[in-house]
Design a protein around this motif. Sequence first.
Motif, PDB file in Angstrom:
ATOM      1  N   PRO A 119       0.831  -1.211   0.000  1.00  0.00           N
ATOM      2  CA  PRO A 119       0.000   0.000   0.000  1.00  0.00           C
ATOM      3  C   PRO A 119       0.861   1.255   0.000  1.00  0.00           C
ATOM      4  O   PRO A 119       2.030   1.218   0.416  1.00  0.00           O
ATOM      5  N   SER A 120       0.282   2.355  -0.444  1.00  0.00           N
ATOM      6  CA  SER A 120       1.061   3.598  -0.523  1.00  0.00           C
ATOM      7  C   SER A 120       1.497   4.067   0.852  1.00  0.00           C
ATOM      8  O   SER A 120       2.546   4.685   0.999  1.00  0.00           O
ATOM      9  N   ASN A 121       0.688   3.813   1.882  1.00  0.00           N
ATOM     10  CA  ASN A 121       1.092   4.087   3.258  1.00  0.00           C
ATOM     11  C   ASN A 121       1.512   2.760   3.885  1.00  0.00           C
ATOM     12  O   ASN A 121       0.664   1.975   4.321  1.00  0.00           O
ATOM     13  N   TYR A 122       2.807   2.524   3.897  1.00  0.00           N
ATOM     14  CA  TYR A 122       3.346   1.210   4.277  1.00  0.00           C
ATOM     15  C   TYR A 122       4.046   1.295   5.620  1.00  0.00           C
ATOM     16  O   TYR A 122       4.891   2.173   5.837  1.00  0.00           O
ATOM     17  N   THR A 123       3.701   0.366   6.533  1.00  0.00           N
ATOM     18  CA  THR A 123       4.382   0.249   7.819  1.00  0.00           C
ATOM     19  C   THR A 123       5.404  -0.868   7.735  1.00  0.00           C
ATOM     20  O   THR A 123       5.047  -2.012   7.385  1.00  0.00           O
ATOM     21  N   ASN A 124       6.650  -0.543   8.008  1.00  0.00           N
ATOM     22  CA  ASN A 124       7.707  -1.552   7.903  1.00  0.00           C
ATOM     23  C   ASN A 124       7.424  -2.730   8.831  1.00  0.00           C
ATOM     24  O   ASN A 124       6.927  -2.578   9.949  1.00  0.00           O
ATOM     25  N   THR A 125       7.742  -3.930   8.362  1.00  0.00           N
ATOM     26  CA  THR A 125       7.477  -5.142   9.134  1.00  0.00           C
ATOM     27  C   THR A 125       8.675  -5.557   9.976  1.00  0.00           C
ATOM     28  O   THR A 125       8.507  -6.257  10.976  1.00  0.00           O
ATOM     29  N   THR A 126       9.855  -5.151   9.579  1.00  0.00           N
ATOM     30  CA  THR A 126      11.055  -5.424  10.371  1.00  0.00           C
ATOM     31  C   THR A 126      11.423  -4.144  11.113  1.00  0.00           C
ATOM     32  O   THR A 126      11.611  -3.098  10.491  1.00  0.00           O
ATOM     33  N   ALA A 127      11.526  -4.254  12.444  1.00  0.00           N
ATOM     34  CA  ALA A 127      11.781  -3.067  13.252  1.00  0.00           C
ATOM     35  C   ALA A 127      13.115  -2.428  12.896  1.00  0.00           C
ATOM     36  O   ALA A 127      14.110  -3.123  12.640  1.00  0.00           O
ATOM     37  N   TYR A 128      13.118  -1.112  12.860  1.00  0.00           N
ATOM     38  CA  TYR A 128      14.298  -0.260  12.696  1.00  0.00           C
ATOM     39  C   TYR A 128      14.892  -0.303  11.288  1.00  0.00           C
ATOM     40  O   TYR A 128      15.429   0.691  10.825  1.00  0.00           O
ATOM     41  N   ASN A 129      14.817  -1.432  10.577  1.00  0.00           N
ATOM     42  CA  ASN A 129      15.380  -1.493   9.224  1.00  0.00           C
ATOM     43  C   ASN A 129      14.610  -2.526   8.430  1.00  0.00           C
ATOM     44  O   ASN A 129      14.418  -3.652   8.875  1.00  0.00           O
ATOM     45  N   ASP A 130      14.161  -2.120   7.250  1.00  0.00           N
ATOM     46  CA  ASP A 130      13.381  -3.018   6.399  1.00  0.00           C
ATOM     47  C   ASP A 130      13.872  -2.844   4.971  1.00  0.00           C
ATOM     48  O   ASP A 130      14.362  -1.762   4.591  1.00  0.00           O
ATOM     49  N   ILE A 131      13.744  -3.890   4.163  1.00  0.00           N
ATOM     50  CA  ILE A 131      14.117  -3.826   2.750  1.00  0.00           C
ATOM     51  C   ILE A 131      12.879  -4.137   1.920  1.00  0.00           C
ATOM     52  O   ILE A 131      12.219  -5.166   2.116  1.00  0.00           O
ATOM     53  N   ILE A 132      12.522  -3.227   1.008  1.00  0.00           N
ATOM     54  CA  ILE A 132      11.464  -3.469   0.043  1.00  0.00           C
ATOM     55  C   ILE A 132      12.042  -3.257  -1.354  1.00  0.00           C
ATOM     56  O   ILE A 132      13.202  -2.828  -1.510  1.00  0.00           O
ATOM     57  N   TYR A 133      11.229  -3.540  -2.383  1.00  0.00           N
ATOM     58  CA  TYR A 133      11.731  -3.511  -3.751  1.00  0.00           C
ATOM     59  C   TYR A 133      10.802  -2.684  -4.636  1.00  0.00           C
ATOM     60  O   TYR A 133       9.576  -2.848  -4.602  1.00  0.00           O
ATOM     61  N   ALA A 134      11.398  -1.783  -5.413  1.00  0.00           N
ATOM     62  CA  ALA A 134      10.662  -0.959  -6.371  1.00  0.00           C
ATOM     63  C   ALA A 134      10.697  -1.650  -7.730  1.00  0.00           C
ATOM     64  O   ALA A 134      11.748  -2.137  -8.167  1.00  0.00           O
ATOM     65  N   ARG A 135       9.543  -1.662  -8.376  1.00  0.00           N
ATOM     66  CA  ARG A 135       9.431  -2.367  -9.662  1.00  0.00           C
ATOM     67  C   ARG A 135       8.729  -1.461 -10.665  1.00  0.00           C
ATOM     68  O   ARG A 135       7.680  -0.877 -10.364  1.00  0.00           O
ATOM     69  N   ILE A 136       9.310  -1.326 -11.871  1.00  0.00           N
ATOM     70  CA  ILE A 136       8.666  -0.597 -12.965  1.00  0.00           C
ATOM     71  C   ILE A 136       7.606  -1.523 -13.559  1.00  0.00           C
ATOM     72  O   ILE A 136       7.935  -2.583 -14.098  1.00  0.00           O
TER      73      ILE A 136
END
Length: 672
Positions: free
Chosen positions: A406-423
Motif C-alpha cells: 500500500p502507498s502508506n506502508y508500515t515496515n514489518t522489520t523493526a528499525y530497518n526493512d528492505i522493500i523492492y521498487a518495480r517498474i
Amino acid sequence: MSRIRNTIFILVFLCSFFTNYAQNITVDEGFTPEYLVNDVLINSSCANVFNVSVSGGNFTSGEKSFGYFDATGTSFPFQNGIILSTGKIVNAQGPNSSLSDDGGNMGWNGDPDLNQALGLSNTFNATVLEFDFIPLGNKISFDYIFSSEQYLSNPMSNQCNYTDGFAFLLRRSDETTYQNLAVVPGTNIPVKVNTVRGSGTICPPANEAYFDAFNDINHPTNFNGQTKILTAVSDVIPGQTYHIKLVIADEGNYRFDSAIFLGAGSFNFGIDIGDDRLIANGNPLCPSEILPVDATQLGATSYQWYKDTNSIPGATNAVYNISSPGDYLVEINYGPTCQTTGTIKIEYAEPLVINQNSFTECDADTNQDGKTVFDLNTIKNQLFTNLPSNYTVSFFNSTTSTTALPSNYTNTTAYNDIIYARIMNIQGCYSDYPLNLNVNTFDEILVDETIGLCENENLILNAGSGFSSYQWNTNPPQFTQQITVNSDGTYEVTVTNSSNCSKTKTFTIEPSSIATIENIEIEDFQENNTATIKISSLSLGDYEYSLDGINYQDSNIFRNLNAGEYVVYVQDKKGCGIVFETFYILDYPKYFTPNNDGYNDTWFIKNLDKRHLENSTITIFDRYGKLLKQITGSSDGWNGTFNGNPIPSSDYWFEIKLTNGKTVKGHFTLKR
C-alpha cells in the motif's frame, strides 16, 4: 489510367462549382464499380483486384445508393472517396436540412452475410461492394467514416437503440467464414450508432473517443452525426486470394438512412514489420537494445529504409537493425511502378538513474518500537533522478511477490526493512530496485506541564538538556533550552535528538497568586464543630488547606474540631506562597471536678474573649431550674458552690447568651 483520372477531376470540379461550392459534399453516380475500387479506393499499380461487383437500391428514378463523393474545400474529414448508403446518395449531400429516408416498399432486401456477422435477422436496403484481391504484403488497411440519420441530437428514450448495421467482411477465397473488420478499435464490437456515440443526449454514450459530432444544419452531409475516421485493418498472407465484402443496410425498416464513406487511396496493401515498441504499450526497447526488423517480401526488387521521413543512407537491405528511437518506414519495390510500405514506431525505455535508495523516518507514534508509516508515493518521486511521468512504479516486499504494498506502508522489520521498487508498465528492461527503510526513535519521555505564573513575576520554562536543538512557538521563535515568560498561555517546544527525531512538549501557564483569606465561618458549640475558610474572589490560584502546615487538603472545610485555638494555612498549589490565620473553636466543658487539686476546678467557656464574646451572659441552673449562678464571659467561671456552699455531684444546665445574638443551651456534670 491518367486520362480517366483527368476526366474525373474535370467532372468533379464542375459539379463542385455549380452545387454549393466549398460548402457541401457532392456525389457522382457515373463511375463503374471497377473504377471506384481500382482508381478511387486503392489507386495503386500494385493492386491485383478482380471480380468487382456492386449492388444497391433499384430506384425507378435511376438514382443509386453507391458512388463517388467529393468533399474538397468542405469541413468533411475526407477530400473524396466512395460512399455506400441505405438510401439515395444524392440525398447524402449537405446541408443537414432534411431527413434522408429512402427505400421504402420497393423490395430492396437486406444481406444474409451482414445478418450473420451482426447477429441480425431483419436488415433492409443493403448496398454491397465486393471484390477479390491478391495482396503483395501481409497486411491490408483502409479508412472509413460511418454517418447516420439515427444520430439524433434530441432523441426520445425509445430511440436510443435504433441503429443501422454495416460490416467489412473478409475471408480467404478457400474459406467460408468471414471476419468483420468494422469494429471498435481494440475490440470485437461492431461499429453502430449505439456502440459509438457521444454524450450530451438522453442516450448513453459509448466509445466516445471514436465519435466525431452531432451535426447541425450547416454540415457538408445530410446526416445527423458521424464517427471520426476509423481504420479497418487485417493481417493477410501474401500471394493468397481474398474476398472482401463491404455492406451496409437499414435495420428493422427503411427509415433513417445511414452511409459509409471510404477514404480515397486509403486501401493499402502494406506489410506488417512488427508491433510498435512504445512506452505506452509497455514494450519499448531497453536501453542500448538493437532490434533487427525483417521486411523480406517475395518478389521484391529493392528496399529503402527511412527514419522520421528521411532516407537512411545505405539502408537498402530487407533487414535493418534499429538502434535509436524514431518512426521507421521501409519502402519495398516490386518493379518500377509497384511499391508497398511497412512502418514501425520505436521508443526506448529510459536508463534510470538511482537518486536515493535509503530512506529514514522517525517513529511517529508513542510506542517507539522501530516501526512507522512510510509514504511510498513520496519515495517514488525521490527514488530516481529521471523517472518519466508516465512510468508506473510499485513496491513489493520481495522480488517474487506479486502483491503490491500500500502507498502508506508500515515496515514489518523493526528499525530497518528492505522493500523492492518495480517498474510495472515497462516489461523486461528493469530489475527490482532494493530500498532500505530505516526507522529512528525518540526514546526520551517528555511530560507536559501545567505551571502557575504568580502575579508580577517571571517564569523560566526548561525543556530539558541533552537534545540537539530546540524551537519554541513564541513570536518570534526562540531556540534555547530555557525561555523566560511573564504571561499566561500555552507554550510548546519542539526538541530534536541526535537521530534527528522530534517531539513536542507543552507548558500550560496559568495565572496564579497568593491567597487572601476573606473570612472564616465557624459552626461551634455542636457535636461536629466546623470551620469553613473563605478566600477572596480576587485570588487567582488553586489552593489547598492545612491546620498544621504539613498535611494539606483540597477542601476548605475542617470538621469535627475540638474547642481550642487553630491556625489555618492556605497554600497556592502553583507555588505563589502561603498565608495563615488563627481562629478559635468554642465549646463548653462536659464536666468539671471542683476538688481544689488545681486541675479542672471551675467550669467556664474558654476563648470567648478571642472571639470578642467576653460580655456574653452565662446562666447555670440545677435540674429543677433553680438559678445557681450567673457569670460573664470574662469571669473566672463557676466553682460549684451556691451561697458559698458546695453543691452535690449531679448534672446541671446552662444557657449562654452570646453578644452576637446566638443562644447556646446544654448541660454538664459536676463530679466530686
